[in-house]
Enzyme design. Structure first.
Site, PDB file in Angstrom:
ATOM      1  N   GLU A 302       0.841  -1.216   0.000  1.00 57.94           N
ATOM      2  CA  GLU A 302       0.000   0.000   0.000  1.00 57.94           C
ATOM      3  C   GLU A 302       0.868   1.255   0.000  1.00 57.94           C
ATOM      4  OE1 GLU A 302      -2.209  -0.886   3.681  1.00 57.94           O
ATOM      5  OE2 GLU A 302      -3.839  -1.594   2.433  1.00 57.94           O
ATOM      6  N   CYS A 386     -10.706   0.116   7.382  1.00 59.63           N
ATOM      7  CA  CYS A 386     -10.267   1.460   7.783  1.00 59.63           C
ATOM      8  C   CYS A 386     -10.976   2.568   7.009  1.00 59.63           C
ATOM      9  CB  CYS A 386      -8.758   1.588   7.614  1.00 59.63           C
ATOM     10  SG  CYS A 386      -8.153   1.106   5.983  1.00 59.63           S
TER      11      CYS A 386
HETATM   12 ZN   LIG Z   1      -8.266   2.869   4.538  1.00 63.10          ZN
END
Ligand SMILES: [Zn+2]
Length: 622
Positions: A302, A386
């Site tokens: 990420e 998230c």
């Molecule tokens: Zn996120």
């Protein structure tokens, strides 16, 4: 005093924030707020229950038998971000049902707190002995950060200290655990830095600021990371923060860290921190940010890619990274008053941030590709969830980002149909914005006040606007923007009308030639909104074959679900793909093409209808 961050006493904040509850949005963002209250927050609560996130608290407190029910050590934060979102929503709307649910959620959270102040459900029960043994992966400090932010928001909006007292006890536990002469450590996932600075602002207790500073300066020593796979750079632990030259590593970690460091600067004026922040900002904005404001071009870890590595189909551009980008730039704006930071806020808001949530308010993108073959769709939830509650807290807090005040007046950073009552020098400045922004650049501001002395109203002129016109009470003014704002200084007593016209027209943009993915391509932007071509509007050709070489784009009113928008229509050419049947490569030859009419829609609205291919960057003359 429902401020997102309260910099009223911060010595290095040139601009001061206004409470979320002092601004009501009822235009473009107003629709998102309505959907948030009616759909997003209730459905997210159901998911916090059904996925076991709230049960984790019940298990930790002993109210329920069993073991941790979810996958990741940071799943408590979904509950905290949702709580922060409800709190900020309550600043603008009475929602008794949600407030009652929030109170019950807070009771579950509080009950899970240990005698010593520790609060975290992942390392509870049998696993208590593992606390503070794996800062790289266990996210205990990240969890604490979101708890503190939610608690501060809840206290500021509702004046209740139920969650706040629990958060403060946990912060005290952390302060007593970490620091010089205590345990050495730094968060594997930054976030607590921002929260600790905010807790300092809320309480006036300097130890929280000291702890934030300690955590930022503790990086680069291997305290926050693992040596390999993925290694210190992923954690932004490969160098001390003040020595960083290039923004690298996990995008959300890096951008939250920058936001926290900017908070530290606002309190301390630390020059080395400030220089590092500006170096990283330049590097990010000129070499690593997508045209949508998205951040992080690699799915692997990420993370940010190399400079100019901005793949479109494989862009990661996590929704949380867009939010972190916005939050960091807001803090840079408060420090400087420089409109270049508000420009990035606007760029990410209308593009790579709002693309994260569907128009129906209950489907989400985790990553936000700029090009897709039609398989990427928003999801109802994720194991790693998230993004959804982060989007919720952003939308709830949005009104608090529109205005600031300074010693000489009021700044208008973002345009949105809205009413505001801004405190200035102990009195009130009422500002009503009548506008259809971002679809129209016509903004009428009605300013009403009893203040006798002259002061200034600063209006942001976005960098995309080549020109603008401005009238005050019908009289045209010819002013040059300074640092992205025009300054209207006068006696404002009474009621006055300010008309700002930012001419919006479709524009073709190109990328630096080193961005190989965008070479020979154009993107279309109108005002702050970046467009894309979506298959559902263009059934006669494959949108990946569209060639656009004309500026001649026609605006048309459109609608996706119940949201109005401006669509763009034009004439281009589509490459024939039928002759490629059964081939991947061939000897070069003239492409076969035909004229087509095409429709473009705002990128943030894509994937709300029938699945199909999409592209932001379109082929230019081939
Ligand atoms: Zn996120």
């Amino acid at each position: 005093m429902s401020k997102i961050i309260n910099v009223s006493k911060s010595p290095y904040a040139k601009l001061k924030t206004v409470p979320v509850g002092s601004v009501r949005v009822n235009g473009f963002m107003g629709k998102y707020f309505e959907t948030l209250v009616n759909v997003t927050l209730p459905t997210q609560y159901d998911l916090l229950e059904s996925t076991g996130r709230l049960d984790n608290f019940r298990i930790a407190s002993g109210k329920m038998k069993g073991s941790y029910r979810t996958l990741f050590p940071f799943d408590d934060t979904d509950v905290y971000k949702w709580s922060e979102a409800v709190s900020f929503a309550l600043a603008n709307r009475e929602i008794p049902e949600l407030e009652r649910i929030l109170d019950s959620v807070i009771e579950e959270v509080k009950a899970a707190q240990d005698e010593d102040g520790y609060l975290g459900t992942y390392l509870s029960g049998e696993r208590k002995k593992e606390r503070w043994t794996n800062l790289a992966w266990n996210h205990e400090l990240y969890n604490a950060g979101h708890l503190i932010q939610a608690a501060v928001a809840h206290k500021r909006v509702t004046s209740k200290d139920t969650l706040f007292n629990a958060a403060k006890r946990f912060a005290d536990h952390i302060y007593n655990t970490f620091g010089p002469g205590k345990k050495e450590g730094a968060p594997g996932h930054p976030e607590v830095e921002m929260a600790l600075v905010e807790l300092y602002r809320e309480t006036g207790e300097r130890k929280y600021l000291d702890l934030a500073k300690y955590f930022i300066y503790a990086r680069g020593k291997g305290l926050a990371s693992v040596p390999r796979n993925p290694g210190p750079e992923y954690f932004i632990d490969h160098k001390p923060f003040v020595e960083l030259e290039e923004i690298t590593g996990h995008a959300v970690r890096a951008l939250y860290l920058c936001a926290g460091a900017a908070d530290l600067y606002l309190e301390t004026g630390d020059k080395k921190i400030w220089q590092a922040l500006n170096r990283l900002w330049e590097n990010f904005v000129t070499k690593k940010m997508y045209i949508t404001g998205g951040a992080g071009s690699r799915h692997d870890w990420e993370s940010f890619g190399e400079e100019y590595e901005l793949s479109n189909k494989r862009s990661y551009a996590e929704s949380c990274a867009s939010i972190a980008n916005f939050m960091w730039n807001f803090r840079m704006l408060l420090a400087t008053g420089d409109g270049k930071f508000a420009d990035v806020m606007e760029q990410v808001l209308y593009n790579g941030l709002l693309s994260g949530i569907s128009l129906d308010g209950k489907h989400y993108f985790y990553f936000n590709p700029l090009e897709d073959f039609g398989r990427t769709r928003r999801q109802k939830w994720f194991d790693c969830a998230c993004c959804p509650p982060n989007l919720a807290r952003f939308i709830a807090s949005f009104p608090g980002y529109m205005y600031t005040t300074s010693s000489d007046g009021v700044q208008v950073h973002l345009y949105e149909k809205s009413t505001a009552a801004v405190d200035f020098k102990g009195s009130t400045v009422k500002i009503e914005q009548e506008t259809d922004y971002p679809w129209s650049g016509e903004i009428v501001l009605t300013i009403e006040t009893d203040i006798e002395e002259p002061f200034s109203v600063h209006l942001r002129i976005p960098s995309w606007a080549d020109d603008f016109t401005l009238r005050v009470d019908g009289k045209a003014l010819d002013l040059e923007p300074q640092n992205g704002y025009v300054k209207l200084s006068r006696n404002w007593k009474g009621t006055h009308r300010v008309e700002l016209l930012l001419p919006m027209k479709p524009e073709l943009l190109e990328a630096h030639p080193f961005v190989r993915d965008d070479l020979g391509k154009v993107a279309v932007r109108r005002g702050p909104v970046v467009y894309c071509v979506e298959q559902v509007d263009n059934p006669d050709f494959h949108v990946w074959t569209l060639v656009v070489d004309s500026m001649d784009l026609r605006e048309e009113k459109g609608e996706i679900l119940d949201r109005k928008a401006v669509f763009l229509k034009g004439k281009g050419r589509a490459l024939s793909i039928s002759e490629w049947e059964g081939k991947l490569y061939r000897k070069i030859s003239e492409p076969k093409e035909r004229e087509v009419e095409f429709t473009l829609v705002p990128y943030h609205m894509w994937a709300n209808r029938k699945p199909g291919a999409m592209a932001v960057w379109l082929l230019r003359k081939v």
